[in-house]
Structure formats: C-alpha cells, structure tokens
Design an enzyme around this catalytic site. Structure first.
Site, mmCIF file in Angstrom:
data_model
loop_
_atom_site.group_PDB
_atom_site.id
_atom_site.type_symbol
_atom_site.label_atom_id
_atom_site.label_comp_id
_atom_site.label_asym_id
_atom_site.label_seq_id
_atom_site.Cartn_x
_atom_site.Cartn_y
_atom_site.Cartn_z
ATOM 1 N N ASP A 160 7.290 15.647 -12.856
ATOM 2 C CA ASP A 160 6.257 14.394 -12.395
ATOM 3 C C ASP A 160 7.697 13.763 -12.316
ATOM 4 O O ASP A 160 8.688 13.415 -13.171
ATOM 5 C CB ASP A 160 5.617 14.251 -13.778
ATOM 6 C CG ASP A 160 4.807 13.757 -13.392
ATOM 7 O OD1 ASP A 160 4.735 12.645 -12.540
ATOM 8 O OD2 ASP A 160 4.636 12.875 -14.469
ATOM 9 N N SER B 285 8.405 11.812 -20.097
ATOM 10 C CA SER B 285 7.886 12.551 -20.850
ATOM 11 C C SER B 285 8.210 13.309 -21.737
ATOM 12 O O SER B 285 9.278 11.993 -22.544
ATOM 13 C CB SER B 285 8.153 13.885 -20.020
ATOM 14 O OG SER B 285 6.720 14.904 -20.606
ATOM 15 N N HIS C 124 3.994 10.198 -20.598
ATOM 16 C CA HIS C 124 2.726 10.708 -21.159
ATOM 17 C C HIS C 124 3.743 12.366 -22.010
ATOM 18 O O HIS C 124 4.283 12.509 -21.751
ATOM 19 C CB HIS C 124 2.684 11.689 -20.183
ATOM 20 C CG HIS C 124 3.585 12.696 -18.886
ATOM 21 N ND1 HIS C 124 3.607 14.388 -18.746
ATOM 22 C CD2 HIS C 124 4.456 11.773 -17.324
ATOM 23 C CE1 HIS C 124 4.507 13.805 -17.679
ATOM 24 N NE2 HIS C 124 4.699 13.166 -17.110
#
Length: 213
Positions: free
Chosen positions: A137, A20, A47
């Site tokens: 995540d 990320s 992401h």
C-alpha cells in the site's frame, strides 16, 4: 489560485502520512518532530487497527504526542484543512474537487486510494510520506504523486517495524528521499518551510521509474 482552489501560500499545501503495521509509533514520531506552528495541513492514513478501539484512540494518541491540533476527518471537509486530519479507522478517504469524502468500508489499500485521488487534484503541491507497514500500500500512490509533480518521502526500510510498504514504494523509482524515521520531520520542515528549498532539493526522476500505476 492553487490546484485545490485556495490562494497559493507556498510550494507545498499538503503533507500526507500513510502507514500500517508499526504506524502508530512512527506517526507519533513524525508529528512530534513537527513544530507547533507548522503551517502545512497534514492528512494521516493508518490502517490495520482493530475497530472500535483503533477508532477511539488513534487521534488521541497522536494529539498527545504532537503540538499540532489533531482531529478525525469529517466527510466533505477541505483536503487542506489546517492541522492534522486523521482518516478514521476502517474508512477510506478519497478526494474530489478539493473535498475529502469518507467511505465506511476500508479499502485493502486505503493509502493508494487516497493518494490516487489527491495526485491529480493537488499535484506538485503535495508531499506523500510512506512509513512502516506490511504489503505494498502506498506504492501505486507514490507513482501517481510523482507523475503529477509532487514529492515522495519514504521511511528507510531498515528503521521500519515492517519494511514492506517503504520497500515497495522505493522499488517504483518514484521516491525523492529515503531517510531514517527520526529524520523525516526535518525533511518535511525543510521542504515546506525553508525558502527555496523545494526547488533546491529537487530530485530528478530516474529513467527506470514506473510512473504509470
């Protein structure tokens, strides 16, 4: 035959890189360190990038840094497509029966979504690599990968621009190796390309590990 339905060519058939915040630089560093003839397919989830800019530039930036062929994922492609496959920005990838399916609505935890679907399918033939990023995540995905016999590598949090994701993965007890960013390519190459390394470098799962997601 392997778990993915392809003839087994080695212990590991897939490397999944997830990141990320700070991930573009970290992903570029890892891919740069892999040899141009690296034989194991690589899937990338990054992401947090803005659309449409992130959609347009991520694969190009990674291709510039790497000697490997880099492209965006196509819906329905094999999860073990040769080269480097990038899940497009703003989309979530999930594996089903050896195929990668894309949903045009990024999950809040797209790394977990992909790893959870890959774990039962690819199992012990997969290496998951959790890089820099905010949040947790990848931590649930790490448990699933480990539970199904795969390996988990995390970026040493002290070398991460954002330490939350690797720290959360480490807290599960399901991580095999925590190494500085610059050493991750060597760890991947050793596990996938050195004869016998996968078994020789096996790491027992600690009794306190949280394997259940």
């Amino acid at each position: 035959m392997s778990a993915t339905g392809r003839p087994a060519t080695g212990r590991f058939e897939l490397v999944v890189l997830v990141a990320s915040a700070g991930g573009v630089e970290a992903l570029g560093s890892v891919l740069t360190g892999l040899p141009p003839a690296f034989p194991t397919p690589v899937l990338v989830v990054q992401h947090g990038l803005r659309r449409p800019v992130g959609q347009q530039v991520l694969a190009s930036v990674l291709a510039y840094r790497s000697g490997l062929h880099v492209r965006y994922a196509d819906d329905g492609q094999s999860v073990t497509r040769p080269g480097v496959t990038v899940v497009p920005t703003g989309m979530t990838g999930r594996a089903d029966q050896g195929r990668l399916h894309l949903v045009d609505d990024e999950d809040r935890r797209p790394a977990d979504a992909l790893l959870r679907s890959l774990g039962p399918a690819v199992g012990r033939a997969m290496i998951a690599v959790v890089l820099t990023g905010h949040g947790e995540d990848g931590s649930v995905g790490a448990r699933v990968v480990k539970r199904h016999g795969g390996r988990v590598i995390v970026q040493n949090p002290s070398t991460a621009k954002a330490a939350s994701m690797p720290t959360a993965a480490l807290a599960t007890g399901c991580v095999d190796f925590a190494v500085p960013l610059e050493r991750i390519p060597a760890a991947i190459v050793a596990l996938t390309m050195a004869p016998g390394a996968a078994e020789m470098l096996a790491v027992p799962t600690p009794s306190w590990a949280r394997l259940l997601a």
